[in-house]
Design an enzyme around this catalytic site. Structure first.
Site, short mmCIF file in Angstrom:
data_model
loop_
_atom_site.label_atom_id
_atom_site.label_comp_id
_atom_site.label_asym_id
_atom_site.label_seq_id
_atom_site.Cartn_x
_atom_site.Cartn_y
_atom_site.Cartn_z
N LEU A 37 -33.72 18.95 -67.05
CA LEU A 37 -34.19 20.45 -66.59
C LEU A 37 -33.27 21.65 -66.82
O LEU A 37 -32.31 21.45 -66.63
CB LEU A 37 -34.66 20.12 -64.93
CG LEU A 37 -35.95 19.50 -64.63
CD1 LEU A 37 -36.13 19.37 -63.11
CD2 LEU A 37 -36.99 20.14 -65.22
N ASP A 38 -33.75 22.53 -67.22
CA ASP A 38 -33.35 23.80 -67.45
C ASP A 38 -32.78 24.33 -66.19
O ASP A 38 -33.43 24.11 -65.03
CB ASP A 38 -34.16 24.80 -68.08
CG ASP A 38 -34.62 24.49 -69.53
OD1 ASP A 38 -33.84 23.74 -70.09
OD2 ASP A 38 -35.83 24.91 -69.81
N PRO A 39 -31.77 25.26 -66.09
CA PRO A 39 -31.36 25.71 -64.78
C PRO A 39 -32.13 26.46 -63.98
O PRO A 39 -32.28 26.23 -62.76
CB PRO A 39 -30.05 26.52 -65.16
CG PRO A 39 -29.46 26.01 -66.45
CD PRO A 39 -30.87 25.33 -67.19
N ARG A 174 -41.92 25.95 -71.98
CA ARG A 174 -41.28 27.13 -72.45
C ARG A 174 -42.08 27.52 -73.88
O ARG A 174 -42.45 28.70 -73.91
CB ARG A 174 -39.95 27.47 -72.67
CG ARG A 174 -39.31 27.50 -71.41
CD ARG A 174 -37.56 27.79 -71.66
NE ARG A 174 -37.04 26.93 -72.17
CZ ARG A 174 -35.85 26.72 -72.83
NH1 ARG A 174 -35.45 27.74 -73.51
NH2 ARG A 174 -35.22 25.46 -73.23
#
Length: 295
Positions: A37-39, A174
């Site tokens: 998971l992205d930050p 995204r």
């Protein structure tokens, strides 16, 4: 300790940060995760503990998200963490137009991942190349989106739409936000993201890092059993003698009623590992893929 932790990843933490914190809290060396998971994203991050790290490759790939997409804005990272490329109010945009455009992302689609992503090109991470300012052609990938549902719509200066997305592994939300903005000719970027399901785990049953610390101090933490996220795989039970031979690496003749990768148990419902059915000399045989608990 071995099994799984269904972690609710906090905002601002990398997946690696979560693994490191879990390793420290549990005093455990072997810790791994599924589905980075992205930050800036929150939500389900499956964490494998001990020998369960060997089971990560067998987890299901399906995932689900709740996302907020902001229209009228484009950024370098395709989310609000990047630099703004263009920003133009998109008043007058209708919800019907947004819903119609979103349906173009349902099914198997060709998707170009964000340039700031962990995908490797020529042996290097895209985000490393992007930070160096290198111009890299990112190859498109085939991903699958099962369902997109509009949850809320805010028709403001920069319109925002909240969506629920169910998809297969490798899908970048995204990129959907970016490409939705392209279709609508407004620009688009991801404003918020929560993963609600991942690899057999659900947000409703997840623990935060604070929850984990509380349970550890109280002595009440119990990891999920190793085969908990493997229920998508068919299973087979072996009698005592066969189970012993299988755990020692031997092939076991079986009735050809199943195919592919299986969960393997003994007669006492003890999880032994992962097996694979193959056909040898016109006979179905079960071979060990991964012996989790030798007898």
């Amino acid at each position: 300790m071995q099994g799984f932790l269904n972690l609710n990843k906090p905002f601002g933490w990398t997946s690696h940060d979560c693994v490191a914190k879990t390793r420290k809290l549990l005093h455990l060396k072997r810790v791994g995760h599924a589905g980075t998971l992205d930050p800036a994203a929150t939500g389900v991050l499956p964490i494998a503990l001990g020998k369960a790290t060997r089971l990560l490759q067998y987890l299901p790939g399906e995932k689900a998200y709740k996302a907020t997409i902001r229209l009228g804005v484009r950024t370098t990272t395709d989310d609000l963490q990047g630099e703004i490329i263009t920003s133009k109010p998109c008043t007058g945009l209708s919800l019907n137009a947004v819903k119609s455009a979103l349906q173009q992302f349902v099914g198997k689609i060709e998707q170009i991942p964000p340039i700031y992503s962990a995908i490797q090109v020529q042996g290097k991470r895209l985000y490393d190349l992007a930070r160096k300012g290198e111009d890299v052609e990112v190859p498109a990938r085939t991903v699958e989106v099962f369902k997109i549902e509009v949850l809320d719509w805010r028709e403001e200066e920069f319109a925002e739409v909240d969506v629920a997305i169910a998809c297969g592994a490798g899908t970048y939300i995204r990129a959907i936000a970016r490409d939705l903005g392209t279709i609508l000719q407004t620009g688009g970027t991801l404003a918020a993201l929560t993963r609600t399901q991942s690899s057999g785990f659900d947000l409703t049953n997840s623990l935060t890092l604070t929850d984990l610390e509380t349970h550890l101090k109280a002595g009440t933490f119990q990891p999920l059993v190793p085969d908990a996220p493997l229920q998508h795989l068919p299973f087979i039970k072996l009698p005592v003698t066969s189970a012993q031979k299988w755990c020692q690496g031997q092939r076991i003749p079986v009735t050809p009623s199943l195919t592919g990768i299986l969960r393997v148990y003994n007669e006492e419902q003890r999880f032994l590992g992962i097996g694979k059915l193959i056909n040898l000399d016109n006979q179905e045989q079960l071979i060990p893929e991964m012996v989790f608990e030798p007898i």
